[in-house]
Design a protein around this motif. Structure first.
Motif, PDB file in Angstrom:
ATOM      1  N   THR A 190       0.860  -1.174   0.000  1.00 22.05           N
ATOM      2  CA  THR A 190       0.000   0.000   0.000  1.00 22.05           C
ATOM      3  C   THR A 190       0.895   1.222   0.000  1.00 22.05           C
ATOM      4  OG1 THR A 190      -1.739  -1.117   1.244  1.00 22.05           O
ATOM      5  CG2 THR A 190      -1.790   1.283   1.213  1.00 22.05           C
ATOM      6  N   ARG A 191       0.699   2.118  -0.972  1.00 29.25           N
ATOM      7  CA  ARG A 191       1.524   3.313  -1.073  1.00 29.25           C
ATOM      8  C   ARG A 191       0.632   4.537  -1.117  1.00 29.25           C
ATOM      9  NH1 ARG A 191       3.528  -0.206  -4.954  1.00 29.25           N
ATOM     10  NH2 ARG A 191       5.577  -1.080  -4.507  1.00 29.25           N
ATOM     11  N   PHE A 192       0.882   5.482  -0.233  1.00 27.34           N
ATOM     12  CA  PHE A 192       0.111   6.714  -0.213  1.00 27.34           C
ATOM     13  C   PHE A 192       0.921   7.846  -0.839  1.00 27.34           C
ATOM     14  CE2 PHE A 192      -1.798   4.212   3.131  1.00 27.34           C
ATOM     15  CZ  PHE A 192      -3.154   4.482   3.013  1.00 27.34           C
ATOM     16  N   PHE A 193       0.245   8.657  -1.646  1.00 28.83           N
ATOM     17  CA  PHE A 193       0.888   9.782  -2.310  1.00 28.83           C
ATOM     18  C   PHE A 193       0.222  11.088  -1.903  1.00 28.83           C
ATOM     19  CE2 PHE A 193       3.562   7.826  -5.568  1.00 28.83           C
ATOM     20  CZ  PHE A 193       3.099   6.523  -5.530  1.00 28.83           C
ATOM     21  N   TYR A 194       0.984  12.159  -1.970  1.00 30.09           N
ATOM     22  CA  TYR A 194       0.436  13.487  -1.723  1.00 30.09           C
ATOM     23  C   TYR A 194       0.941  14.428  -2.805  1.00 30.09           C
ATOM     24  CZ  TYR A 194      -0.474  18.031   0.388  1.00 30.09           C
ATOM     25  OH  TYR A 194      -0.917  19.309   0.611  1.00 30.09           O
TER      26      TYR A 194
ATOM     27  N   VAL B  71      10.122  14.712   8.534  1.00 28.85           N
ATOM     28  CA  VAL B  71      10.791  15.235   7.352  1.00 28.85           C
ATOM     29  C   VAL B  71      11.821  14.226   6.858  1.00 28.85           C
ATOM     30  CG1 VAL B  71      12.338  17.033   6.471  1.00 28.85           C
ATOM     31  CG2 VAL B  71      10.406  17.651   7.944  1.00 28.85           C
ATOM     32  N   LYS B  72      12.532  13.619   7.789  1.00 29.48           N
ATOM     33  CA  LYS B  72      13.556  12.633   7.435  1.00 29.48           C
ATOM     34  C   LYS B  72      12.944  11.464   6.661  1.00 29.48           C
ATOM     35  CE  LYS B  72      17.055   9.565   9.435  1.00 29.48           C
ATOM     36  NZ  LYS B  72      17.678   9.069  10.673  1.00 29.48           N
ATOM     37  N   SER B  73      11.795  10.977   7.127  1.00 32.70           N
ATOM     38  CA  SER B  73      11.129   9.857   6.467  1.00 32.70           C
ATOM     39  C   SER B  73      10.692  10.245   5.057  1.00 32.70           C
ATOM     40  CB  SER B  73       9.919   9.413   7.278  1.00 32.70           C
ATOM     41  OG  SER B  73       9.225   8.374   6.619  1.00 32.70           O
ATOM     42  N   LEU B  74      10.142  11.451   4.905  1.00 30.94           N
ATOM     43  CA  LEU B  74       9.714  11.915   3.581  1.00 30.94           C
ATOM     44  C   LEU B  74      10.888  11.998   2.618  1.00 30.94           C
ATOM     45  CD1 LEU B  74       7.168  14.751   4.478  1.00 30.94           C
ATOM     46  CD2 LEU B  74       6.653  12.501   3.524  1.00 30.94           C
ATOM     47  N   LYS B  75      12.005  12.490   3.102  1.00 28.61           N
ATOM     48  CA  LYS B  75      13.193  12.611   2.255  1.00 28.61           C
ATOM     49  C   LYS B  75      13.687  11.234   1.813  1.00 28.61           C
ATOM     50  CE  LYS B  75      15.246  17.016   3.657  1.00 28.61           C
ATOM     51  NZ  LYS B  75      16.461  17.652   4.195  1.00 28.61           N
ATOM     52  N   GLU B  76      13.711  10.292   2.746  1.00 26.27           N
ATOM     53  CA  GLU B  76      14.208   8.963   2.432  1.00 26.27           C
ATOM     54  C   GLU B  76      13.297   8.249   1.435  1.00 26.27           C
ATOM     55  OE1 GLU B  76      14.571   7.031   6.193  1.00 26.27           O
ATOM     56  OE2 GLU B  76      16.507   7.960   6.670  1.00 26.27           O
ATOM     57  N   LEU B  77      11.979   8.355   1.636  1.00 31.74           N
ATOM     58  CA  LEU B  77      11.029   7.693   0.754  1.00 31.74           C
ATOM     59  C   LEU B  77      11.066   8.250  -0.667  1.00 31.74           C
ATOM     60  CD1 LEU B  77       7.857   7.300   3.017  1.00 31.74           C
ATOM     61  CD2 LEU B  77       9.218   5.457   2.034  1.00 31.74           C
ATOM     62  N   ASN B  78      11.323   9.549  -0.781  1.00 29.52           N
ATOM     63  CA  ASN B  78      11.271  10.205  -2.084  1.00 29.52           C
ATOM     64  C   ASN B  78      12.629  10.519  -2.675  1.00 29.52           C
ATOM     65  OD1 ASN B  78       8.211  10.890  -2.545  1.00 29.52           O
ATOM     66  ND2 ASN B  78       8.622  11.285  -0.387  1.00 29.52           N
TER      67      ASN B  78
ATOM     68  N   ASN C 240      15.338  20.453   0.688  1.00 35.29           N
ATOM     69  CA  ASN C 240      13.982  20.674   1.172  1.00 35.29           C
ATOM     70  C   ASN C 240      13.072  21.310   0.129  1.00 35.29           C
ATOM     71  OD1 ASN C 240      14.606  19.715   3.796  1.00 35.29           O
ATOM     72  ND2 ASN C 240      15.503  21.698   4.333  1.00 35.29           N
ATOM     73  N   SER C 241      13.580  21.493  -1.093  1.00 37.14           N
ATOM     74  CA  SER C 241      12.806  22.166  -2.136  1.00 37.14           C
ATOM     75  C   SER C 241      11.663  21.288  -2.642  1.00 37.14           C
ATOM     76  CB  SER C 241      13.713  22.527  -3.311  1.00 37.14           C
ATOM     77  OG  SER C 241      14.744  23.401  -2.905  1.00 37.14           O
ATOM     78  N   LEU C 242      10.495  21.913  -2.850  1.00 36.96           N
ATOM     79  CA  LEU C 242       9.332  21.231  -3.398  1.00 36.96           C
ATOM     80  C   LEU C 242       8.756  22.077  -4.531  1.00 36.96           C
ATOM     81  CD1 LEU C 242       7.466  20.145  -0.123  1.00 36.96           C
ATOM     82  CD2 LEU C 242       8.873  18.702  -1.597  1.00 36.96           C
ATOM     83  N   SER C 243       8.037  21.436  -5.434  1.00 35.28           N
ATOM     84  CA  SER C 243       7.377  22.147  -6.523  1.00 35.28           C
ATOM     85  C   SER C 243       5.890  21.834  -6.505  1.00 35.28           C
ATOM     86  CB  SER C 243       7.956  21.723  -7.872  1.00 35.28           C
ATOM     87  OG  SER C 243       9.330  22.046  -7.958  1.00 35.28           O
ATOM     88  N   ILE C 244       5.079  22.823  -6.839  1.00 29.23           N
ATOM     89  CA  ILE C 244       3.638  22.619  -6.887  1.00 29.23           C
ATOM     90  C   ILE C 244       3.321  21.535  -7.915  1.00 29.23           C
ATOM     91  CG2 ILE C 244       1.426  23.684  -7.477  1.00 29.23           C
ATOM     92  CD1 ILE C 244       2.557  26.341  -6.476  1.00 29.23           C
ATOM     93  N   GLY C 245       2.531  20.561  -7.506  1.00 23.86           N
ATOM     94  CA  GLY C 245       2.184  19.456  -8.392  1.00 23.86           C
ATOM     95  C   GLY C 245       3.065  18.236  -8.215  1.00 23.86           C
ATOM     96  N   GLN C 246       4.174  18.379  -7.505  1.00 21.54           N
ATOM     97  CA  GLN C 246       5.061  17.251  -7.259  1.00 21.54           C
ATOM     98  C   GLN C 246       4.348  16.215  -6.397  1.00 21.54           C
ATOM     99  OE1 GLN C 246       8.674  18.369  -5.280  1.00 21.54           O
ATOM    100  NE2 GLN C 246       9.445  16.298  -5.101  1.00 21.54           N
ATOM    101  N   GLU C 247       4.500  14.939  -6.723  1.00 23.36           N
ATOM    102  CA  GLU C 247       3.865  13.892  -5.939  1.00 23.36           C
ATOM    103  C   GLU C 247       4.882  13.256  -4.999  1.00 23.36           C
ATOM    104  OE1 GLU C 247       1.708  11.058  -8.229  1.00 23.36           O
ATOM    105  OE2 GLU C 247       0.091  12.466  -8.648  1.00 23.36           O
ATOM    106  N   LEU C 248       4.543  13.229  -3.729  1.00 28.42           N
ATOM    107  CA  LEU C 248       5.405  12.649  -2.703  1.00 28.42           C
ATOM    108  C   LEU C 248       4.812  11.341  -2.200  1.00 28.42           C
ATOM    109  CD1 LEU C 248       6.204  15.786  -0.483  1.00 28.42           C
ATOM    110  CD2 LEU C 248       7.655  14.775  -2.265  1.00 28.42           C
ATOM    111  N   ILE C 249       5.674  10.362  -2.015  1.00 31.65           N
ATOM    112  CA  ILE C 249       5.248   9.125  -1.371  1.00 31.65           C
ATOM    113  C   ILE C 249       5.214   9.389   0.125  1.00 31.65           C
ATOM    114  CG2 ILE C 249       5.779   6.705  -0.962  1.00 31.65           C
ATOM    115  CD1 ILE C 249       7.357   6.702  -3.577  1.00 31.65           C
ATOM    116  N   LEU C 250       4.078   9.133   0.765  1.00 33.04           N
ATOM    117  CA  LEU C 250       3.955   9.365   2.200  1.00 33.04           C
ATOM    118  C   LEU C 250       4.367   8.155   3.004  1.00 33.04           C
ATOM    119  CD1 LEU C 250       0.525  11.226   2.274  1.00 33.04           C
ATOM    120  CD2 LEU C 250       2.813  12.228   2.331  1.00 33.04           C
ATOM    121  N   LYS C 251       3.986   6.993   2.515  1.00 36.16           N
ATOM    122  CA  LYS C 251       4.405   5.749   3.149  1.00 36.16           C
ATOM    123  C   LYS C 251       4.155   4.605   2.198  1.00 36.16           C
ATOM    124  CE  LYS C 251       0.014   4.856   5.553  1.00 36.16           C
ATOM    125  NZ  LYS C 251      -0.607   4.571   6.848  1.00 36.16           N
ATOM    126  N   LYS C 252       4.863   3.510   2.438  1.00 35.15           N
ATOM    127  CA  LYS C 252       4.640   2.321   1.611  1.00 35.15           C
ATOM    128  C   LYS C 252       4.995   1.086   2.405  1.00 35.15           C
ATOM    129  CE  LYS C 252       9.170   2.497  -0.656  1.00 35.15           C
ATOM    130  NZ  LYS C 252       9.870   2.537  -1.938  1.00 35.15           N
TER     131      LYS C 252
END
Length: 267
Positions: free
Chosen positions: A220-224, A243-250, A255-267
């Motif tokens: 199961t993988r969640f995206f944002y 923040v550390k978990s988000l960086k590792e997953l993606n 720390n830069s992000l772009s509008i519309g970028q999809e991040l994996i929240l967990k898997k």
């Protein structure tokens, strides 16, 4: 409609480099898939560079599954093409441009670009902020070209039909292109992603629903999808992670992000 800028090929243009599978010790020479030394350019995209093909699959499989459900292209085929075209994200062009399918510029392209030697010297290739955008453009190219229309009559589980169909439609000049795709699909068990489901989930905190879920029997993988005003810290707090978990997953270095970028929240 996507098209190439000046290429002699009929379809998506690939770099002149040979297809790459990065971990030399894993390659079975009977597959005929060549290997090269990983690119060591100092100037790299802020996206982290995956170390192995297995890491590449883990990172981009969710994107390929999303594209499959949106455009009806087998996830296994998309992943195998990404591995082959970009050297598992480690080719010179992929590192410089986040372009994993060798998509050239075309008339009307207003985004950033890089030059790279292909059929001609210093040809124009699209440059993306995030590699998943090249996945989307790749899907749009296949769906917008009439020569590929017959492929969409095949089941998304018919990866062999797609592999040989791409060659017959003129996607690649390499005579062994279908066999190379099939070898990669078998080697990394990519067919399991052809059976994954992808569906939206309910909005969180009554905000715009920018979260999706990809799941099968075991994963199961969640995206944002990043919206204006988001930061890694605010997203981490919203979804009760770090923040550390988000960086590792993606695979993020900064720390830069772009509008519309999809991040994996967990898997």
């Amino acid at each position: 409609m996507l098209s190439s800028c000046g290429s002699k090929k009929q379809v998506i243009n690939r770099t002149p480099q040979k297809p790459v599978v990065v971990e030399d010790h894993e390659i079975n020479n009977r597959t005929g898939i060549p290997t090269v030394t990983p690119n060591k350019e100092k100037k790299k995209s802020y996206e982290s560079i995956v170390k192995t093909t297995k890491d590449y699959v883990a990172k981009f499989a969710p994107i390929a599954v999303r594209e499959m459900h949106k455009y009806k292209i087998p996830a296994s085929i998309t992943l195998a093409q990404g591995i082959l075209e970009s050297g598992s994200g480690r080719s010179n062009l992929a590192i410089r441009s986040n372009n994993h399918f060798g998509i050239k510029c075309h008339r009307g392209w207003k985004g950033k670009s890089v030059t790279h030697d292909d059929d001609r010297i210093a040809e124009c290739f699209r440059k993306y902020v995030h590699p998943e955008k090249s996945y989307e453009d790749h899907s749009k190219f296949l769906t917008s070209r009439k020569r590929y229309s017959k492929l969409f009559k095949l089941r998304t589980t018919d990866y062999k039909g797609w592999a040989y169909g791409l060659k017959r439609a003129g996607y690649a000049t390499d005579k062994k292109y279908p066999q190379k795709l099939i070898a990669l699909i078998k080697k990394y068990d990519l067919t399991k992603y052809d059976r994954e489901t992808y569906k939206p989930i309910k909005p969180i905190e009554n905000k715009v629903d920018t979260t999706t879920i990809v799941q099968d029997d075991t994963n199961t993988r969640f995206f944002y999808k990043v919206i204006k005003g988001d930061t890694l810290y605010s997203i981490a707090r919203k979804f009760k992670t770090s923040v550390k978990s988000l960086k590792e997953l993606n695979g993020l270095k900064g720390n830069s992000l772009s509008i519309g970028q999809e991040l994996i929240l967990k898997k």
